[in-house]
Scaffold this motif. Structure first.
Motif: not given
Ligand code: AHG
Ligand code: MN
Ligand code: MN
Ligand code: MN
Length: 368
Positions: A49-53, A58-60, A69-73
């Motif tokens: 959650v803390n990295k969600a921002g 990553i979107g850019l 959305r965050i990277w998982a693997g």
């Protein structure tokens, strides 16, 4: 000095639960192990959650999706899907669970041997999902049942009234990460010390104020608050007839409207209540627990059974409320007496300070 002792003698959640469980000579530490795996899930979600921002960054960098959305693997995953996977894997690998019910999964998960244990866990891995993308508090909710004999686990093991829960809790991912837990002997709050990676007891023996000054409800739904029962249909009909002949509007007689009206325009000389509504059950309930007041999610025309799910939203929060000296009511009965028929069943819910819930109960009783 006492203050020094506080700073150097840290009561971690593991130590706290081990102490509690040592009162039971038959306890073999299974509950502590289970809880440790839940705590691991919470720490993971907290960090995600803390990295969600950063997902925006990553979107850019090429991705079109700017939702959390965050990277998982290799893969980029939505936060609620990822949280669910983490909890399921942590719970199965604990070796202490047999049936898992998650808000994110249509079907329950049955744990196969040799990983099977005696605990059933019902949970909402990420509650308040509409608040993810704007960084407002969200949470995880869980409830724990235990299977008593060694039969093949079935859905009936979780389709149990909430009063049969052994423990319940939630973790709130807010300005700090707070885990609130009850094993049936009061309610205790722990705050994650990120530098230690440990939840430390910060809110011992939480008691909800007997009466509060806050009400919490999605008042935007008010036009749908017409009760779902036949009696209400009759009342609406008579009112329409009355209005047609007299060109007068009868005041709404419906309970939630009357209650909310009372919060705003008290007739007994008391001061009006404040309205606070975040839209994350965990955050709204956490505030209610600490400051007092009432949280309502009633039935309405669109959702005749309300919105919140019995097993992993209504029950755990009702369990905590009662353990803290408050009440939880469905509009018909004590919430923890409800016997769910389906794992994703919903129920209206009114919970919070003892006196405030008492008032709602009186309104319902008068309508009988
Ligand atoms: P979830 O994000 O797990 O689907 O649950 C959302 C729930 C709960 O957190 C909150 O109390 C409620 O939805 C808010 O509903 P409204 O948007 O209808 O007010
Ligand atoms: Mn939810
Ligand atoms: Mn959810
Ligand atoms: Mn959802």
């Amino acid at each position: 000095h006492a203050a020094d002792a506080h700073r150097t003698d840290l009561m971690t959640i593991t130590r706290f639960v081990l102490n509690e469980q040592s009162k039971y000579p038959e306890s073999r530490g299974d509950f502590t192990i289970l809880l440790n795996h839940i705590v691991l899930g919470c720490k993971f979600v907290c960090s995600a959650v803390n990295k969600a921002g950063l997902a925006k960054l990553i979107g850019l960098a090429g991705e079109t999706n700017v939702q959390a959305r965050i990277w998982a693997g290799e893969e980029q995953k939505k936060l609620d899907v990822l949280s669910n996977e983490v909890f399921i894997k942590a719970l199965v690998s604990s070796g202490r669970t047999c049936v898992l019910v998650s808000e994110e999964d249509e079907e329950a998960t049955f744990v196969e041997q040799p990983k099977r244990g005696r605990y059933c866990v019902v949970f909402d891995p990420l509650d308040g999902s509409s608040n993810i993308d704007c960084g407002v508090s969200i949470g995880t909710i869980f409830g724990i049942y235990m299977v008593n004999d060694s039969h093949e686990p079935t859905l009936d093991d979780v389709l149990q009234p909430g009063k049969n829960m052994l423990a319940a809790g939630y973790c709130m991912y807010g300005s700090s990460c707070t885990l609130v837990l009850s094993t049936g002997e009061g309610v205790n709050g722990f705050t994650l010390d990120p530098s230690l990676g440990e939840f430390i007891l910060t809110h011992p023996d939480i008691k909800i104020p007997k009466k509060g000054k806050i009400y919490s409800v999605n008042e935007g739904n008010a036009k749908n608050w017409d009760g779902p029962t036949a009696k209400y249909v009759l009342i609406s009909f008579s009112r329409a007839l009355f209005s047609a002949f007299t060109s007068m509007q009868l005041p709404h007689s419906f309970l939630e409207l009357r209650y909310v009206e009372k919060c705003k325009f008290p007739k007994d000389g008391s001061s009006s209540k404040s309205l606070r509504y975040i839209g994350s059950m965990v955050a709204d309930v956490h505030r209610t627990l600490l400051y007092g007041g009432i949280f309502l999610y009633p039935a309405d025309k669109k959702s005749p059974n309300g919105k919140l799910r019995v097993l992993y939203e209504v029950f755990p929060m009702s369990f905590l409320m009662e353990q803290a000296g408050g009440q939880a009511f469905t509009g018909k009965q004590r919430a923890l007496d409800l016997v769910p028929n389906k794992i994703h069943e919903r129920s209206p819910i009114f919970l919070g300070s003892y006196d405030d819930v008492e008032e709602i109960k009186a309104l319902y009783a008068a309508e009988e």
